[in-house]
Design an enzyme around this catalytic site. Sequence first.
Site, PDB file in Angstrom:
ATOM      1  N   PHE A   1      -9.671   5.787   7.801  1.00 39.47           N
ATOM      2  CA  PHE A   1     -11.036   6.292   7.950  1.00 39.47           C
ATOM      3  C   PHE A   1     -11.803   5.572   9.060  1.00 39.47           C
ATOM      4  O   PHE A   1     -12.445   6.200   9.902  1.00 39.47           O
ATOM      5  CB  PHE A   1     -11.766   6.169   6.609  1.00 39.47           C
ATOM      6  CG  PHE A   1     -13.219   6.510   6.653  1.00 39.47           C
ATOM      7  CD1 PHE A   1     -13.645   7.762   7.066  1.00 39.47           C
ATOM      8  CD2 PHE A   1     -14.176   5.575   6.264  1.00 39.47           C
ATOM      9  CE1 PHE A   1     -14.989   8.082   7.105  1.00 39.47           C
ATOM     10  CE2 PHE A   1     -15.521   5.891   6.298  1.00 39.47           C
ATOM     11  CZ  PHE A   1     -15.929   7.139   6.720  1.00 39.47           C
TER      12      PHE A   1
ATOM     13  N   ALA B   1      -5.771  -2.373   8.200  1.00 42.62           N
ATOM     14  CA  ALA B   1      -4.834  -1.839   7.212  1.00 42.62           C
ATOM     15  C   ALA B   1      -4.931  -2.609   5.899  1.00 42.62           C
ATOM     16  O   ALA B   1      -5.009  -3.844   5.885  1.00 42.62           O
ATOM     17  CB  ALA B   1      -3.410  -1.918   7.752  1.00 42.62           C
TER      18      ALA B   1
ATOM     19  N   TYR C   1      -8.588  -5.829  -6.261  1.00 48.80           N
ATOM     20  CA  TYR C   1      -8.689  -5.524  -4.833  1.00 48.80           C
ATOM     21  C   TYR C   1      -9.488  -6.611  -4.113  1.00 48.80           C
ATOM     22  O   TYR C   1      -9.061  -7.141  -3.079  1.00 48.80           O
ATOM     23  CB  TYR C   1      -9.355  -4.164  -4.646  1.00 48.80           C
ATOM     24  CG  TYR C   1      -9.752  -3.867  -3.211  1.00 48.80           C
ATOM     25  CD1 TYR C   1      -8.822  -3.381  -2.304  1.00 48.80           C
ATOM     26  CD2 TYR C   1     -11.067  -4.054  -2.776  1.00 48.80           C
ATOM     27  CE1 TYR C   1      -9.183  -3.101  -0.993  1.00 48.80           C
ATOM     28  CE2 TYR C   1     -11.425  -3.774  -1.473  1.00 48.80           C
ATOM     29  CZ  TYR C   1     -10.487  -3.299  -0.585  1.00 48.80           C
ATOM     30  OH  TYR C   1     -10.853  -3.033   0.706  1.00 48.80           O
TER      31      TYR C   1
END
Length: 325
Positions: A18, A81, A148
Amino acid sequence: MLTEYRRQRVLVTGADGFVGRALVPALVADGHWVLEAVRRIRPDLLVGQKPDIRRVAVGNLGGRTDWREALADCTVVIHLAAAAHQRTAGRSVQSLRAINAEATRELARQAREAGVRHFIFMSSIGVLGQSSKAALAESASLAPAEPYARTKAEAEEALWALADNQMAVTVVRPPLVHGPGAPGNFGRLLDWAYAGRALPLAAVTNNHRSFVGRGNLVDFIGHVLVNPGARNQTFHVCDEQTISTAELLYTLADAAGRSSRLFSVPPRLLHAGARILRRGDTIERLLGSLTVDSGKARRLLGWQPPWTLEQGLQHAVAGHRDYGL
């Protein structure tokens, strides 16, 4: 800005993501040469490729990824990434760690050996927690609340262990990024804006949240790339304005030309329902506050976001139909 920083040879990881899809053409427009690192090369993306852009496949990310071909002759790495936040459901912590922390550490190690001078890392404001009533500055202690964010925090720590005058590091921590085709939670909000479905969030007017438009984030990365004052620093980057959840939804619906169809349910009842359904993290992102202090970027780099929050949201809505609607 110093002449030596004006034209760089830049490796961008996650170039087909994105943020990467907007960053690469912006870097080329600024005169930089770009190598896009992707997991696999899609033949259709090679059509019309510009001479200042080259693409290399590096395969799956992890602690054993071989980056040597990608790093050859590059002076800067912009590492986007990651196992994206919105795609981490069902992943083991070790899987997240391999992609977000171990791959970052190995890329930085190989970059240093290859003579890279500057490593720019896209982290997340989530390394400081999921909510905060006070604006979060770079000096706040790491307090990641979910896997995360924990792996992003581990990656930051690994990078600072490698940073020195030979290879400088810059860590960028954005909040939720908005723009046309945004994935995850913001993409679902854009879908809602066009669909006009009813939501029980009209009463959520007292929270404050920071966002960053993709255009503003890309512009900031461009500043970090050429400003020597950004080296060996951490920066928070966001739109200048904050917004409540209800204000956000009204703005998106208005930009889509739809009725918002919001109705009021007391936030305490929404919290209670979310606990019963075990969706506490999701509801906290809608009801809680999370604001970001980006004053350091303005003071140290002289950066100002070129887009207002409202302009960015309108742009996101206007372009969303190009992504499948």
